[in-house]
Design a protein around this motif. Structure first.
Motif, short mmCIF file in Angstrom:
data_model
loop_
_atom_site.label_atom_id
_atom_site.label_comp_id
_atom_site.label_asym_id
_atom_site.label_seq_id
_atom_site.Cartn_x
_atom_site.Cartn_y
_atom_site.Cartn_z
N GLU A 152 63.29 87.90 -0.93
CA GLU A 152 63.91 88.87 -1.84
C GLU A 152 63.15 90.19 -1.92
O GLU A 152 63.63 91.14 -2.55
N ASP A 153 62.00 90.28 -1.26
CA ASP A 153 61.29 91.55 -1.17
C ASP A 153 61.83 92.42 -0.03
O ASP A 153 61.42 93.58 0.12
N SER A 154 62.72 91.87 0.78
CA SER A 154 63.29 92.62 1.90
C SER A 154 64.07 93.82 1.38
O SER A 154 64.93 93.67 0.51
N ALA A 155 63.75 94.99 1.91
CA ALA A 155 64.38 96.23 1.45
C ALA A 155 63.81 97.39 2.26
O ALA A 155 62.86 97.22 3.03
N ILE A 156 64.42 98.55 2.06
CA ILE A 156 63.79 99.78 2.52
C ILE A 156 62.87 100.25 1.40
O ILE A 156 63.31 100.34 0.24
N TYR A 157 61.64 100.52 1.74
CA TYR A 157 60.65 100.95 0.76
C TYR A 157 60.41 102.45 0.90
O TYR A 157 60.23 102.96 2.01
N TYR A 158 60.43 103.12 -0.24
CA TYR A 158 60.26 104.56 -0.28
C TYR A 158 59.05 104.91 -1.15
O TYR A 158 58.84 104.30 -2.19
N CYS A 159 58.31 105.92 -0.72
CA CYS A 159 57.34 106.50 -1.64
C CYS A 159 57.94 107.78 -2.20
O CYS A 159 58.82 108.39 -1.59
N ALA A 160 57.46 108.16 -3.37
CA ALA A 160 57.99 109.33 -4.04
C ALA A 160 56.91 109.97 -4.89
O ALA A 160 55.94 109.32 -5.27
N ALA A 161 57.10 111.27 -5.16
CA ALA A 161 56.12 112.03 -5.93
C ALA A 161 56.75 112.59 -7.19
O ALA A 161 57.87 113.13 -7.15
N ASP A 162 56.01 112.46 -8.28
CA ASP A 162 56.43 112.99 -9.59
C ASP A 162 55.48 114.12 -9.97
O ASP A 162 54.34 113.85 -10.38
N PRO A 163 55.90 115.37 -9.86
CA PRO A 163 55.00 116.50 -10.14
C PRO A 163 54.64 116.64 -11.62
O PRO A 163 53.68 117.35 -11.95
N ALA A 164 55.40 115.99 -12.49
CA ALA A 164 55.22 116.21 -13.93
C ALA A 164 54.22 115.26 -14.57
O ALA A 164 53.92 115.39 -15.75
N ALA A 165 53.75 114.29 -13.81
CA ALA A 165 52.84 113.30 -14.37
C ALA A 165 51.55 113.24 -13.58
O ALA A 165 51.54 113.47 -12.38
N ARG A 166 50.44 112.92 -14.26
CA ARG A 166 49.14 112.84 -13.64
C ARG A 166 48.77 111.39 -13.40
O ARG A 166 48.86 110.55 -14.29
N TRP A 167 48.33 111.11 -12.18
CA TRP A 167 47.83 109.78 -11.83
C TRP A 167 46.67 109.42 -12.76
O TRP A 167 45.80 110.26 -12.98
N PRO A 168 46.59 108.18 -13.27
CA PRO A 168 47.45 107.02 -13.03
C PRO A 168 48.54 106.83 -14.07
O PRO A 168 49.14 105.77 -14.16
N TYR A 169 48.78 107.89 -14.87
CA TYR A 169 49.74 107.75 -15.98
C TYR A 169 51.15 107.98 -15.47
O TYR A 169 51.86 108.90 -15.89
N CYS A 170 51.56 107.12 -14.55
CA CYS A 170 52.84 107.24 -13.88
C CYS A 170 53.86 106.31 -14.52
O CYS A 170 53.50 105.35 -15.20
N GLN A 171 55.11 106.60 -14.27
CA GLN A 171 56.20 105.75 -14.74
C GLN A 171 57.08 105.37 -13.57
O GLN A 171 57.07 106.02 -12.53
N LEU A 172 57.87 104.35 -13.76
CA LEU A 172 58.73 103.85 -12.69
C LEU A 172 60.17 104.33 -12.81
O LEU A 172 61.05 103.78 -12.15
N ALA A 173 60.39 105.36 -13.59
CA ALA A 173 61.75 105.89 -13.75
C ALA A 173 62.11 106.75 -12.55
O ALA A 173 61.46 107.77 -12.28
N LEU A 174 63.15 106.37 -11.84
CA LEU A 174 63.54 107.07 -10.61
C LEU A 174 63.77 108.56 -10.84
O LEU A 174 63.40 109.39 -10.01
#
Length: 121
Positions: A83-105
């Motif tokens: 069930e982990d089979s998928a296309i995996y994408y990385c993405a960048a959120d310019p409005a947030a600073r690592w590691p205070y990231c969120q998983l909202a697309l």
């Protein structure tokens, strides 16, 4: 120009491991949040990992990390399941600073082209 290039996908049997990489360019890598997302056939794209956040389905099996000097974010995937089979994408959120990231697309403005992960049973 922001560019994100993923690599490391492939085919593996259930229980195996893969490490995905995403090389970034065109912006100050150390500042922005980076996340990993995936999309399986017929399903919506979903968040996998970003900063200290993990989807429940991968928590304890996947680990996100980054190398600022190499401008690269990684996704170590262990104990893979079909069930982990998928296309995996990385993405960048310019409005947030690592590691205070969120998983909202919707927060992520820049996306890579994706890399296929296939896990067989």
């Amino acid at each position: 120009q922001v560019q994100l290039v993923e690599s490391g996908g492939g085919s593996v049997q259930a229980g195996g491991s893969l490490r995905l990489s995403c090389v970034a360019s065109g912006y100050t890598f150390s500042r922005w949040c980076m996340g990993w997302f995936r999309q399986a056939p017929g399903k919506e794209r979903e968040g996998v990992a970003a900063g200290t956040y993990y989807a429940d389905s991968v928590n304890g099996r996947f680990a996100i990390s980054r190398d600022v000097a190499k401008k690269t974010v990684y996704l170590q995937m262990n104990s893979l399941k079909p069930e982990d089979s998928a296309i995996y994408y990385c993405a960048a959120d310019p409005a947030a600073r690592w590691p205070y990231c969120q998983l909202a697309l919707g927060r992520y403005d820049y996306w890579g082209q994706g890399t296929q992960v296939t896990v067989s049973s």
